[in-house]
Design a protein around this motif. Structure first.
Motif, PDB file in Angstrom:
ATOM      1  N   SER A 122     -75.070 -36.714   8.421  1.00  0.00           N
ATOM      2  CA  SER A 122     -74.517 -36.465   7.091  1.00  0.00           C
ATOM      3  C   SER A 122     -73.367 -37.425   6.875  1.00  0.00           C
ATOM      4  N   VAL A 123     -73.097 -37.724   5.624  1.00  0.00           N
ATOM      5  CA  VAL A 123     -72.025 -38.658   5.293  1.00  0.00           C
ATOM      6  C   VAL A 123     -70.680 -37.969   5.497  1.00  0.00           C
ATOM      7  N   SER A 124     -69.769 -38.678   6.145  1.00  0.00           N
ATOM      8  CA  SER A 124     -68.462 -38.101   6.466  1.00  0.00           C
ATOM      9  C   SER A 124     -67.634 -37.851   5.207  1.00  0.00           C
ATOM     10  N   VAL A 125     -66.831 -36.822   5.258  1.00  0.00           N
ATOM     11  CA  VAL A 125     -65.885 -36.528   4.177  1.00  0.00           C
ATOM     12  C   VAL A 125     -64.439 -36.687   4.661  1.00  0.00           C
ATOM     13  N   PHE A 191     -71.654 -42.417   8.777  1.00  0.00           N
ATOM     14  CA  PHE A 191     -72.857 -41.596   8.885  1.00  0.00           C
ATOM     15  C   PHE A 191     -72.748 -40.481   9.917  1.00  0.00           C
ATOM     16  N   SER A 192     -71.550 -40.021  10.176  1.00  0.00           N
ATOM     17  CA  SER A 192     -71.357 -38.861  11.052  1.00  0.00           C
ATOM     18  C   SER A 192     -70.140 -38.084  10.577  1.00  0.00           C
ATOM     19  N   ASP A 193     -70.377 -36.913  10.032  1.00  0.00           N
ATOM     20  CA  ASP A 193     -69.275 -36.089   9.531  1.00  0.00           C
ATOM     21  C   ASP A 193     -68.688 -35.275  10.681  1.00  0.00           C
ATOM     22  N   THR A 194     -68.094 -36.002  11.624  1.00  0.00           N
ATOM     23  CA  THR A 194     -67.546 -35.395  12.827  1.00  0.00           C
ATOM     24  C   THR A 194     -66.154 -35.983  13.085  1.00  0.00           C
ATOM     25  N   PHE A 195     -65.629 -35.758  14.262  1.00  0.00           N
ATOM     26  CA  PHE A 195     -64.271 -36.171  14.609  1.00  0.00           C
ATOM     27  C   PHE A 195     -64.022 -37.650  14.344  1.00  0.00           C
ATOM     28  N   ALA A 199     -64.824 -41.239   5.585  1.00  0.00           N
ATOM     29  CA  ALA A 199     -65.437 -41.078   4.265  1.00  0.00           C
ATOM     30  C   ALA A 199     -65.710 -42.441   3.641  1.00  0.00           C
ATOM     31  N   PRO A 200     -66.815 -42.557   2.897  1.00  0.00           N
ATOM     32  CA  PRO A 200     -67.145 -43.846   2.270  1.00  0.00           C
ATOM     33  C   PRO A 200     -66.021 -44.398   1.402  1.00  0.00           C
TER      34      PRO A 200
END
Length: 246
Positions: A122-125, A191-195, A199-200
């Motif tokens: 998922s796309v990072s925020v 491409f990794s909504d993790t630590f 965000a784009p």
């Protein structure tokens, strides 16, 4: 580029695989750190940075003799810029191939880490583009460029693997941005909504800051190591067929 270099396709594969594994290490260790130490961000960063230091050092040793182990568009661009007159570094066409391989590899690295930890892609925020973060990227990238090309200019390229690993590990802590210092890695971490994600919306500012840092680093090299251009071919590690026996 001299005829003693490995063929471009082989160098491109090395850059793609190396950058893929680098981002996989960064993202994967970030996910593991979140799970192992969910209530301690400082410990998460220590775990993430330690894995990155060790992993990057190994990747440079493995892929350096093939492609130089750039894994970073600003390093490749600096190699081209410094060596363009003496033809000691990448050609413009080779630069384009390296950058494409690095970006594709970086995106693949995030996908690989996500798959290994079953987190889904998922796309990072995670927003990062504060003024402090951007300044941190300028400093981190400038320091990286100076380090890499200073080692080559002073014939100490054999120290690149531990030295670059050590610098990146330290920069995790002394820069507010945790030292991305790499446009390809920055894009991959979208491409990794993790630590380790970004965000784009933060990416353009980071990339611009990294480019500014690269220019600053080149300026410092011109002052401190004016002969650096002669050794552009040996960045990050020497990678000729004669030296590697390939």
């Amino acid at each position: 580029m001299t005829s003693h270099q490995p063929p471009l396709w082989r160098r491109a594969v090395a850059e793609l695989l190396g950058t893929c594994l680098l981002v996989s290490i960064v993202v994967g260790s970030g996910i593991a750190a979140q799970r192992l130490s969910p209530n301690d961000v400082g410990l998460q960063l220590l775990e993430n940075s330690t894995a990155t230091v060790l992993g990057l050092t190994v990747l440079i040793l493995v892929f350096g003799p093939v492609s130089g182990a750039h894994f970073n568009p600003v390093v490749s661009a600096a190699d081209w810029f410094l060596g363009r007159r003496s033809r000691a570094g990448l050609t413009l066409a080779e630069l384009g191939t390296y950058v494409v391989a690095q970006v594709v590899g970086a995106i693949g690295g995030s996908l690989l880490a996500n798959a290994m930890f079953d987190v889904g892609t998922s796309v990072s925020v995670k927003g990062r583009a504060t003024s402090g973060h951007l300044l941190g990227e300028v400093v981190a990238t400038a320091g990286l460029i100076v380090l890499i090309f200073a080692l080559a200019a002073t014939k100490r390229g054999a120290l690149a693997a531990p030295a670059v690993g050590a610098y990146v590990g330290a920069a995790y802590w002394f820069t507010s941005s945790t030292s991305f210092a790499n446009p390809a890695v920055t894009v991959g971490r979208i491409f990794s909504d993790t630590f380790a994600g970004i965000a784009p919306g933060s990416v353009p500012g980071f990339v611009v800051a990294q480019l500014i840092g690269a220019v600053l680093g080149l300026g410092l090299l011109a002052v401190l190591f004016p002969v650096a251009a002669r050794s552009a071919d040996d960045v990050v590690l020497p990678h000729s067929l004669e030296k590697t026996g390939a």
